[in-house]
Enzyme design. Structure first.
Site, PDB file in Angstrom:
ATOM      1  N   ASP A   1     -46.796 -98.499  10.654  1.00  0.00           N
ATOM      2  CA  ASP A   1     -45.578 -97.512  10.618  1.00  0.00           C
ATOM      3  C   ASP A   1     -44.588 -98.157  11.912  1.00  0.00           C
ATOM      4  O   ASP A   1     -43.823 -97.251  12.271  1.00  0.00           O
ATOM      5  CB  ASP A   1     -45.603 -96.282  10.792  1.00  0.00           C
ATOM      6  CG  ASP A   1     -46.520 -95.663   9.693  1.00  0.00           C
ATOM      7  OD1 ASP A   1     -46.497 -96.224   8.532  1.00  0.00           O
ATOM      8  OD2 ASP A   1     -47.160 -94.655   9.875  1.00  0.00           O
TER       9      ASP A   1
ATOM     10  N   HIS B   1     -43.607 -98.529   3.377  1.00  0.00           N
ATOM     11  CA  HIS B   1     -42.486 -99.412   4.219  1.00  0.00           C
ATOM     12  C   HIS B   1     -41.353 -98.895   3.824  1.00  0.00           C
ATOM     13  O   HIS B   1     -40.829 -99.329   2.587  1.00  0.00           O
ATOM     14  CB  HIS B   1     -42.815-100.741   3.860  1.00  0.00           C
ATOM     15  CG  HIS B   1     -44.190-101.540   4.234  1.00  0.00           C
ATOM     16  ND1 HIS B   1     -44.769-102.614   4.093  1.00  0.00           N
ATOM     17  CD2 HIS B   1     -44.863-100.816   5.019  1.00  0.00           C
ATOM     18  CE1 HIS B   1     -45.805-102.895   4.548  1.00  0.00           C
ATOM     19  NE2 HIS B   1     -45.977-101.915   5.095  1.00  0.00           N
TER      20      HIS B   1
END
Ligand code: GDP
Ligand code: IMO
Ligand code: MG
Length: 423
Positions: free
Chosen positions: A13, A41
């Site tokens: 992340d 994403h």
């Protein structure tokens, strides 16, 4: 020739999706090289906000070829859902391809992921429950199905029967409901109809792209600290997010790789279990989570937050052979009067470690050695060049680069595509 791997340098992340979206404006091919729909994403651009799970983040450039590589595990249903949501936003899917050699993640992999996590009792891994571990396990034991099998019905049938012999025994032992071969065959027929024309031998395409010197991006999932070999085992994913695997999972020769960009947040976050020495349990941690909107893009779980980890970045930079850093989320630190950086781990026996990554049980009892840096007290959200950044922010970034031993290539100061610049 220009082949660039874009990899996560922390616990996942880091903002890989938005970096790929930015770089893909100039890319001919983007290839996801590992992982499955455990990835989230996030990309924000003229098409809105999208959390991509399987589809490469170059999909918003209509002339870029987007390939789901052989190193991935593909849940066809998750892929179809994602395609539907992108199509609804008028994103072209004409150039989306799936490697015949990518593993197919079946509904029973999700069932097994749930059952295995439950069987671990208090020793959970904190997986995303997307079936990733069981799918890679089947790949390794050679009982997995591959996306190309959808194009060969007779072969698929026998592979499925073969897989279910052990799958149903495992499910039974773990207390779940056995799965039915006929129902799965029908499901696979639907997947074949919906995805068949996109499932190709990707090597001729990628080989031509490399030989013609076209711009290729290799998109990693997660980050080095959750790498199967080099992360905090067993609190890791079941594939290798490090750049060394990028060419293997994408189907390129190792020596094709020219650049490795390590994507790194200006602080640290992690979702899931396992040691995370920089974790904050105070109001600074809460502030990072709130200002940074640190909630998982796939599961919505609150992310664990902490200061930047200078030991982890040194390790990540070396292991990945990084040629440059992309530092994201600098703006999240705008309102901190003072910012800390972890520059070492103090182990249980009092030793301080700076240049190596202790193994999991040792790391679990390590505490961070912190140094303090002044904040800058102004918004960086509108900065579009290195010289626009306040002086203390530049000093802070210099320190991060020093700890990594790698130069900074990009900085981002907001989630929108244009809130980023090359250094
Ligand atoms: P990935 O899995 O590495 O692609 O990262 P995620 O998308 O899971 O998490 C990154 C989060 O931070 C997303 O919500 C992005 O929209 C957001 N983001 C990325 N870069 C920036 C930035 O520079 N500033 C801010 N405020 N948010 C960012
Ligand atoms: P992106 O690509 C953050 C974590 C899970 C768990 C461990 C294993 O968006 O950075 P898995 O489901 O892979 O078996 O879970 O890895 N994890 C992630 N953490 N971002 C991700 O992906 C993740 N994918 C898996 O929380 O700790
Ligand atoms: Mg993510």
């Amino acid at each position: 020739m220009s082949v660039t791997a874009v990899v996560g340098a922390q616990w996942g992340d880091e903002g890989k999706g938005r970096i790929i979206d930015f770089l893909a404006q100039e890319a001919d091919v983007v290839i996801r090289f590992q992982g499955g729909d455990n990835a989230g994403h996030t990309v924000i651009n003229q098409y809105g906000k999208h959390a991509l799970h399987l589809i490469p983040s170059g999909i918003f450039n209509p002339v870029t070829e987007n390939v789901i590589g052989s190193g991935c595990v593909v849940n066809p249903q998750a892929l179809l859902n994602e395609m539907e949501s992108l199509a609804a936003a008028n994103v072209s899917l004409d150039n989306l391809w799936i490697s015949t050699r990518a593993q197919m993640l079946m509904p029973y992999h999700r069932t097994l992921d749930e059952l295995e996590e439950a069987a671990r009792g208090k020793d959970t891994i904190g997986t995303t429950k997307r079936g990733i571990g069981p799918a890679y396990a089947d790949k390794a034991t050679r009982s997995g199905l591959r996306m190309g099998d959808l194009l060969q019905p007779a072969w698929l049938k026998s592979r499925l029967e073969n897989a279910l012999r052990t799958v149903n025994r495992k499910i039974d032992v773990l207390g779940g409901e056995p799965v039915n071969a006929e129902e799965l065959t029908v499901l696979c027929q639907e997947y074949a109809r919906a995805l068949g024309s996109r499932i190709i031998d990707t090597v001729p395409m990628t080989r031509a792209a490399v030989e013609q010197g076209r711009a290729i991006l290799l998109e990693g999932q997660l980050g080095v600290m959750r790498d199967l070999d080099w992360g905090i085992y067993p609190y890791v994913t079941s594939s290798n997010p490090t750049a060394s695997y990028a060419t293997a999972g994408a189907g390129l020769p190792a020596r094709a790789l020219d650049r490795v960009i390590g994507v790194v947040k200006a602080y640290s976050t992690a979702v899931g279990d396992g040691p995370f020495p920089v974790e904050l349990f105070d109001e600074d941690g809460e502030k990072l989570r709130e200002v940074g909107s640190e909630f998982g893009a796939t599961t919505g779980r609150p992310r664990r937050c902490g200061w930047f980890d200078g030991v982890a970045i040194g390790y990540a930079a070396w292991l990945n052979g990084m040629t440059g850093l992309a530092i994201t989320k600098l703006d999240v630190l705008d309102k901190f009067d003072s910012i800390k950086i972890c520059v070492g781990y103090r182990l249980e026996n009092g030793t301080v470690v700076k240049d190596s990554m202790p193994d999991t049980p040792v790391l679990a009892n390590a505490s961070p050695v912190l140094e303090e840096w002044p904040g800058w007290g102004v918004s960086t959200a509108d900065c579009r060049a290195w010289d626009d950044l306040p002086k203390p922010a530049r000093a802070y970034i210099h320190r991060l680069a020093e700890l990594a031993g790698v130069k900074v290539d990009y900085v981002s100061v907001g989630a929108e595509r244009e809130q980023m610049f090359a250094v």
